[in-house]
Design an enzyme around this catalytic site. Structure first.
Site, PDB file in Angstrom:
ATOM      1  N   GLN A  87      15.622 -50.114 -59.665  1.00 29.68           N
ATOM      2  CA  GLN A  87      14.724 -50.494 -60.886  1.00 29.68           C
ATOM      3  C   GLN A  87      13.739 -49.504 -61.521  1.00 29.68           C
ATOM      4  OE1 GLN A  87      13.541 -54.707 -58.474  1.00 29.68           O
ATOM      5  NE2 GLN A  87      13.344 -54.753 -60.507  1.00 29.68           N
ATOM      6  N   HIS A  88      13.338 -49.915 -62.329  1.00 38.57           N
ATOM      7  CA  HIS A  88      12.160 -49.317 -63.236  1.00 38.57           C
ATOM      8  C   HIS A  88      12.302 -48.157 -63.924  1.00 38.57           C
ATOM      9  CE1 HIS A  88       9.964 -52.489 -61.215  1.00 38.57           C
ATOM     10  NE2 HIS A  88       9.932 -51.768 -60.221  1.00 38.57           N
ATOM     11  N   ASP A 115      18.292 -53.712 -57.847  1.00 37.42           N
ATOM     12  CA  ASP A 115      18.798 -53.511 -56.578  1.00 37.42           C
ATOM     13  C   ASP A 115      18.066 -54.634 -55.673  1.00 37.42           C
ATOM     14  OD1 ASP A 115      16.228 -52.306 -56.693  1.00 37.42           O
ATOM     15  OD2 ASP A 115      16.811 -50.487 -55.629  1.00 37.42           O
TER      16      ASP A 115
END
Length: 492
Positions: free
Chosen positions: A78-79, A239
């Site tokens: 992520q991110h 995830d």
């Protein structure tokens, strides 16, 4: 089905039997992470190369014909911030979730639009350094040429899904980790985008869910993966959201059932219909229309292993620290929950007669206490009472590397007083992605599919009486020490 777990360090591709959920084979390929002094970057092209290698390895090892593969989905770290230029090629390496250079930008953003307490109501989370909005702001300030040249902005899983299909698409789960997506009404927040100078036309469309069929393999992608162009591609997700699917958490499975993940960091999460707005939590959306609030502690298995090394012990050579009165707060990397970013570790209660194994046991207790304390906060934010028997008696799902260790399992069991369920499956992110792929092919609910596959099932441990004495001792030390004795001697 192929479920892809594109993580920070590697890509894993799971070949899964769509009927039974059996993991037929797992292909792997590594990634390279570079950077010093807070920088953490990776070349997105390497992710694409690794995806192709991992998928080919999985199909080859499974011994099935490529034509038998009917669906694929990507779950990604992520991110991360991926900036693309002409031809969809990366302008620079991606800024990863653990790149902390954007901490000042995150703090500055958090002070705007009503401050830290208002952001969770708006986007689910406060824009800390890990969030993509803070990374974009860092890019604008430090590399304005790259920001101005960007023709597309993607998350890691978005980038890979677009390479698979040619379609610019994301899902609500991964989008909810950006701090420019409104988890409450499922759209990009125009005020936030304006604040950070991000043109919404640079962003992908948001599919209804991670199992939405967004297309089939483009010819170049089919050639790279060694698969036919008829393979359906799901929107995919982040995830954490895929792990929840793999555990059968969501509208088609279990709601408000807590999970504790014991890894380098400790995380707690649950799929819920409530929409928590707690600044201490990441207010993620799940990929199926529910929510996935998540709490994170920074010091877990790695910190305890460091104590074992300092003491010259193996990680399982433990005695309960409570038996000797030792308390350890193993905050070696600062701490996120509770919010003590400059903390150092603390050991108290030592005597001449103290057994080193009790000190190690106390390190386990301090780390487990911190994770379980975050869990209680998560439950409260979901509108649940942690002391209510109906809540307390739900099995706590224990996952991650620590869940394989006896000392971790028994410490969590003793300090939580809850029944534990340790799933047998190791690759829950990839299995969750495979369920998304199956959903794209069949139209079935991916959470219900994973539940029927039994990927979240495993060893069950009955509860033991909660060790209130140890819990209260650790809590008293934390209350007395924070923040003065947890600063590593630094003056701030």
């Amino acid at each position: 089905m192929i479920g892809v777990d594109s993580s920070t360090q590697s890509t894993k591709a799971a070949a899964v039997d769509a009927e039974t959920g059996e993991l037929l084979a797992l292909g792997r390929a590594p990634h390279t992470v570079t950077g010093t002094s807070g920088a953490r970057e990776s070349d997105p092209e390497q992710w694409w190369t690794a995806l192709g290698a991992a998928v080919r390895a999985a199909v080859r090892t499974a011994g099935v014909p490529a034509a038998s593969v009917t669906g694929i989905a990507v779950a990604g770290q992520q991110h991360g911030l991926v900036t693309l230029g002409p031809g969809g090629r990366p302008l620079r390496p991606a800024l990863l979730w653990n790149d902390t250079r954007s901490a000042p930008q995150g703090a500055a953003l958090a002070a705007l639009l009503g401050g830290p307490t208002a952001w969770p109501e708006r986007t689910g989370s406060v824009p800390a350094a890990s969030m993509t909005a803070a990374k974009w702001q860092w890019l604008r300030e430090h590399e304005p040429r790259h920001a101005a040249a960007a023709t597309a902005v993607r998350l890691p899983h978005d980038f890979l899904t677009e390479r698979l299909t040619g379609q610019a698409v994301t899902d609500p789960g991964d989008a909810s980790g950006t701090c420019w997506y409104r988890t409450g009404d499922g759209r990009y927040d125009p005020e936030v985008l304006d604040l950070i100078g991000l043109d919404p036309t640079l962003l992908p469309a948001v599919a209804p869910g991670g199992a939405t069929r967004v297309g089939t393999l483009a010819p170049a992608a089919a050639e790279a993966l060694g698969l036919p162009t008829t393979v359906a591609v799901a929107a995919g997700t982040g995830d954490n959201m895929a792990a929840a699917v793999g555990l059968g958490l969501g509208a088609g499975g279990l709601l408000d059932h807590p999970v504790v993940s014991l890894g380098t960091s400790g995380t707690v999460f649950a799929a819920t219909r409530a929409r928590p707005a707690d600044p201490a939590l990441a207010g993620f959306a799940a990929t199926d229309g529910t929510y996935l609030p998540l709490g994170c502690t920074l010091n877990c298995t790695l910190a305890v292993d460091r104590f074992a090394a300092l003491l010259g012990l193996e990680r399982e050579e433990v005695l309960p620290g409570a038996s000797s009165g030792v308390v350890v707060l193993p905050y070696l990397d600062g701490e996120r929950t509770p919010d003590l970013p400059h903390a150092a570790g603390l050991v108290t209660g030592l005597r001449h007669t103290t057994d080193p194994r009790a000190v190690l046991g106390a390190a386990y207790e301090g780390a487990a206490f911190t994770v379980l304390r975050a869990l209680d906060r998560l439950l409260v934010a979901c509108g649940l009472d942690p002391a209510d028997p109906a809540v307390r008696d739900r099995p706590l799902r224990l996952v991650g590397g620590g869940a394989r260790g006896r000392a971790w399992t028994e410490t969590v069991r003793r300090l939580s007083g809850r029944p534990l369920l340790v799933p047998a499956a190791d690759e829950l992110v990839a299995l969750g992605a495979a369920a998304l792929a199956a959903g794209a092919v069949t139209g079935a609910d991916p959470v219900a599919l994973a539940r029927d596959w039994g990927t979240g099932s495993g060893r069950e441990l009955p509860p033991v009486p909660r060790d209130e004495t140890t819990w209260n001792r650790v809590e008293d030390v934390l209350s007395a020490a924070a923040p003065t004795l947890l600063t590593g001697g630094e003056t701030r």
